[in-house]
Design an enzyme around this catalytic site. Structure first.
Site, mmCIF file in Angstrom:
data_model
loop_
_atom_site.group_PDB
_atom_site.id
_atom_site.type_symbol
_atom_site.label_atom_id
_atom_site.label_comp_id
_atom_site.label_asym_id
_atom_site.label_seq_id
_atom_site.Cartn_x
_atom_site.Cartn_y
_atom_site.Cartn_z
ATOM 1 N N LYS A 87 0.857 -1.195 0.000
ATOM 2 C CA LYS A 87 0.000 0.000 0.000
ATOM 3 C C LYS A 87 0.893 1.245 0.000
ATOM 4 O O LYS A 87 1.731 1.428 0.900
ATOM 5 C CB LYS A 87 -0.891 -0.045 1.244
ATOM 6 C CG LYS A 87 -2.163 0.736 1.129
ATOM 7 C CD LYS A 87 -3.031 0.437 2.354
ATOM 8 C CE LYS A 87 -4.310 1.205 2.339
ATOM 9 N NZ LYS A 87 -5.000 1.112 3.636
HETATM 10 C C1 E4P Z 1 -8.308 1.571 3.866
HETATM 11 O O1 E4P Z 1 -7.568 1.226 3.004
HETATM 12 C C2 E4P Z 1 -8.245 2.924 4.475
HETATM 13 O O2 E4P Z 1 -7.035 3.105 5.111
HETATM 14 C C3 E4P Z 1 -9.393 3.073 5.402
HETATM 15 O O3 E4P Z 1 -10.562 2.622 4.751
HETATM 16 C C4 E4P Z 1 -9.576 4.461 5.966
HETATM 17 O O4 E4P Z 1 -10.774 4.484 6.680
HETATM 18 P P1 E4P Z 1 -11.168 5.623 7.724
HETATM 19 O O5 E4P Z 1 -11.436 6.868 6.976
HETATM 20 O O6 E4P Z 1 -12.411 5.089 8.391
HETATM 21 O O7 E4P Z 1 -10.011 5.762 8.676
#
Ligand code: E4P
Length: 217
Positions: A87
């Site tokens: 990522k």
């Molecule tokens: C996933 O890849 C993201 O990091 C995540 O969905 C972020 O979510 P949030 O906005 O609830 O922290």
């Protein structure tokens, strides 16, 4: 549509896996910290533990923000397990890193995407997944679903292979609307996934069927 769970909590990942509808997991540094997982060794072990629970892709985020650091970290993460997806944040060096990993055949997830221009760049760099954060846009008086719609249009115009991973999903209607628009994947909490089960008429109908069956016996 693929369902990913957005957590580093092993119990919740196991529960979602047992439900039989889980296609993968996304994590981020905040989610790891929430579970009290700190230090490179523990974090890496946790990623492997997650991979051993689920069958699909598991996103593991780099902490570096420079190209060399992202490459070093990403290669180490990818070597942990074949299910690991590296990522990478949507920044200039991140685009270069996406291209590097794409050329190497290593799967990537471009995170922190908030515009269709950013999504276009991620696709050009060969990202496997692009993660528009719809909940965080909603939190800022901007309709996150509009962004999913725009990215779908852009990607379909040019048949990009990058999958739209609707992230920062908060509730069941996010999931349903992402499915209507044609997001390839959604990642959300277990509560949102299990929320799809709910309908009072199902509960009322089932109670009636069971009581009628009892009467007939
Ligand atoms: C996933 O890849 C993201 O990091 C995540 O969905 C972020 O979510 P949030 O906005 O609830 O922290």
């Amino acid at each position: 549509m693929k369902f990913f769970i957005d957590t580093a909590n092993l119990e919740q990942i196991r529960e979602a896996q047992l439900l039989g509808v889980l296609d993968g997991v996304t994590t981020n540094p905040s989610l790891m910290a929430k579970e009290g997982i700190t230090g490179e060794k523990n974090i890496n072990k946790h990623y492997v533990d997650i991979c051993n629970i689920v069958d699909g892709d598991v996103s593991a985020e780099v902490i570096s923000v420079d190209f060399d650091g992202m490459i070093k970290e990403g290669n180490a993460l990818a070597a942990l397990h074949p299910q690991i997806v590296v990522k990478i944040p949507m920044i200039e060096d991140g685009i270069k890193a996406l291209k590097y990993f794409s050329d190497k055949g290593i799967k990537t997830n471009c995170t922190l995407v908030f515009s269709s221009g950013q999504a276009l760049l991620a696709a050009k760099a060969g990202a496997t997944y692009v993660s528009p954060f719809i909940g965080r846009l909603d939190d800022n008086s901007t309709d996150g679903l509009d962004l999913i719609e725009d990215i779908r249009l852009v990607y379909d115009n040019y048949a990009f292979h990058t999958e739209i991973l609707a992230a920062s999903v908060r509730h069941t209607m996010h999931i349903v609307n992402c499915a209507k628009i044609g997001a390839d994947v959604m990642t959300g909490p277990l509560s949102a996934i299990k929320g799809l089960l709910n309908h009072p008429l199902t509960d009322i109908g089932l109670a009636k069927f069971l009581s009628d069956h009892k009467k007939g016996n």
